[in-house]
Design a protein around this motif. Structure first.
Motif, PDB file in Angstrom:
ATOM      1  N   GLU A  17       0.823  -1.247   0.141  1.00  0.00           N
ATOM      2  CA  GLU A  17       0.033  -0.159  -0.044  1.00  0.00           C
ATOM      3  C   GLU A  17       0.784   1.386   0.050  1.00  0.00           C
ATOM      4  O   GLU A  17       0.500   2.052  -0.723  1.00  0.00           O
ATOM      5  CB  GLU A  17      -1.033   0.088   1.142  1.00  0.00           C
ATOM      6  N   MET A  18       1.876   1.143   0.883  1.00  0.00           N
ATOM      7  CA  MET A  18       2.997   2.352   0.750  1.00  0.00           C
ATOM      8  C   MET A  18       3.461   2.597  -0.735  1.00  0.00           C
ATOM      9  O   MET A  18       3.675   3.788  -1.143  1.00  0.00           O
ATOM     10  CB  MET A  18       3.767   2.174   2.021  1.00  0.00           C
ATOM     11  N   ALA A  19       3.699   1.608  -1.047  1.00  0.00           N
ATOM     12  CA  ALA A  19       4.478   1.643  -2.652  1.00  0.00           C
ATOM     13  C   ALA A  19       3.326   2.396  -3.515  1.00  0.00           C
ATOM     14  O   ALA A  19       3.465   3.114  -4.433  1.00  0.00           O
ATOM     15  CB  ALA A  19       5.027   0.455  -2.998  1.00  0.00           C
ATOM     16  N   ALA A  20       2.194   1.690  -3.664  1.00  0.00           N
ATOM     17  CA  ALA A  20       1.066   2.136  -4.254  1.00  0.00           C
ATOM     18  C   ALA A  20       0.823   3.781  -4.179  1.00  0.00           C
ATOM     19  O   ALA A  20       0.560   4.328  -5.060  1.00  0.00           O
ATOM     20  CB  ALA A  20      -0.244   1.429  -3.906  1.00  0.00           C
ATOM     21  N   GLN A  21       0.906   4.136  -2.766  1.00  0.00           N
ATOM     22  CA  GLN A  21       0.525   5.500  -2.620  1.00  0.00           C
ATOM     23  C   GLN A  21       1.485   6.366  -3.352  1.00  0.00           C
ATOM     24  O   GLN A  21       1.412   7.584  -3.623  1.00  0.00           O
ATOM     25  CB  GLN A  21       0.569   5.771  -1.051  1.00  0.00           C
ATOM     26  N   ARG A  22       3.003   5.863  -3.169  1.00  0.00           N
ATOM     27  CA  ARG A  22       4.023   6.582  -3.781  1.00  0.00           C
ATOM     28  C   ARG A  22       3.752   6.830  -5.417  1.00  0.00           C
ATOM     29  O   ARG A  22       3.988   7.949  -5.839  1.00  0.00           O
ATOM     30  CB  ARG A  22       5.207   5.949  -3.425  1.00  0.00           C
ATOM     31  N   VAL A  23       3.434   5.658  -6.041  1.00  0.00           N
ATOM     32  CA  VAL A  23       3.280   5.599  -7.408  1.00  0.00           C
ATOM     33  C   VAL A  23       1.914   6.696  -7.741  1.00  0.00           C
ATOM     34  O   VAL A  23       1.975   7.077  -8.776  1.00  0.00           O
ATOM     35  CB  VAL A  23       3.367   4.333  -8.026  1.00  0.00           C
ATOM     36  N   ALA A  24       1.078   6.503  -6.997  1.00  0.00           N
ATOM     37  CA  ALA A  24      -0.074   7.119  -7.144  1.00  0.00           C
ATOM     38  C   ALA A  24       0.039   8.796  -7.189  1.00  0.00           C
ATOM     39  O   ALA A  24      -0.349   9.408  -7.785  1.00  0.00           O
ATOM     40  CB  ALA A  24      -1.301   7.065  -6.061  1.00  0.00           C
TER      41      ALA A  24
END
Length: 239
Positions: A17-24
């Motif tokens: 989720e943290m990686a997804a937030q960074r790419v988002a």
């Protein structure tokens, strides 16, 4: 020892989720359709394993934020508005929630016959008069050659048909589906050989005939017309 305050505290986001937030965050600051980088480059940026980053990508794609393109020049791109749902001879230009809208259209179509059955039993003269006012709005859009106004007037007609049903759950579900479709629609685009204006005229006539059938309590004709309404085009969105 855990406390009540600890129980109320939200769980920390997973690494995926943290990686997804960074790419988002990268996607939201870029133009639609922009290339954000290769999977490996973004995985390295996020400092996660291949498996974790693949889970992040699944989250991002499910949220309609990115697309993944294979091959040379491929990689991860920001999602861009895409015409997905056909209106018979045209298409709705949708935002990133295109898949959810297509699903909403299919469910909405499945509910139409139930609402027509209810309208046949329960429509009052005042209800029929209200439907005819919605038809007048559709007719004005036809005269103005304004397909966007026509689509919105058309949805208004179907919402008013839904209001006739005494089934509160059916009414609510149907109108929520219409709201979802409408809120994610950016515009109406040509999408076939037949001129859009000509197609809109035909659809106005179909809806006028449907209201006439409801007024006459002609069940066979009303159900025939709603079936024709919902089978024009492989994937459509209520024109």
């Amino acid at each position: 020892m855990s406390t009540a305050r600890d129980a109320e505290r939200p769980a920390a986001p997973s690494r995926a989720e943290m990686a997804a937030q960074r790419v988002a965050a990268l996607a939201q600051s870029a133009e639609p359709g922009s290339r954000l980088g290769t999977k490996e480059a973004l995985r390295t940026l996020c400092e996660v394993s291949v498996g974790t980053f693949n889970e992040s990508l699944r989250l991002l794609q499910a949220r309609g934020l990115v697309t993944v393109r294979p091959g040379p020049g491929g990689g991860i791109f920001t999602a861009e508005p895409s015409p997905m749902v056909r209106l018979g001879n045209s298409v709705l230009a949708l935002d990133a929630q295109q898949t959810g809208v297509a699903d909403a259209v299919r469910i909405r179509d499945a509910l139409d016959p139930l609402l027509i059955e209810d309208a046949l039993w329960h429509a009052s003269p005042a209800d029929i008069a209200a439907l005819r006012r919605r038809l007048e709005a559709m007719e004005r859009a036809v005269a103005d050659a304004d397909p966007v106004a026509f689509v919105h007037a058309n949805w208004g007609l179907h919402a008013r048909i839904a209001d006739i049903s005494p089934n509160a759950l059916l009414r609510s579900l149907y109108k929520n589906l219409l709201d979802l479709i409408e809120s994610h629609t950016l515009g109406v685009l040509p999408g076939g050989e037949q001129p859009l204006a000509e197609y809109v005229v035909q659809r106005h006539r179909l809806h006028a005939d449907l209201v006439d059938a409801l007024d006459r309590r002609d069940r066979d004709e009303a159900l025939r017309l709603i079936e024709a309404h919902n089978t024009t085009g492989a994937v459509r969105a209520d024109l």
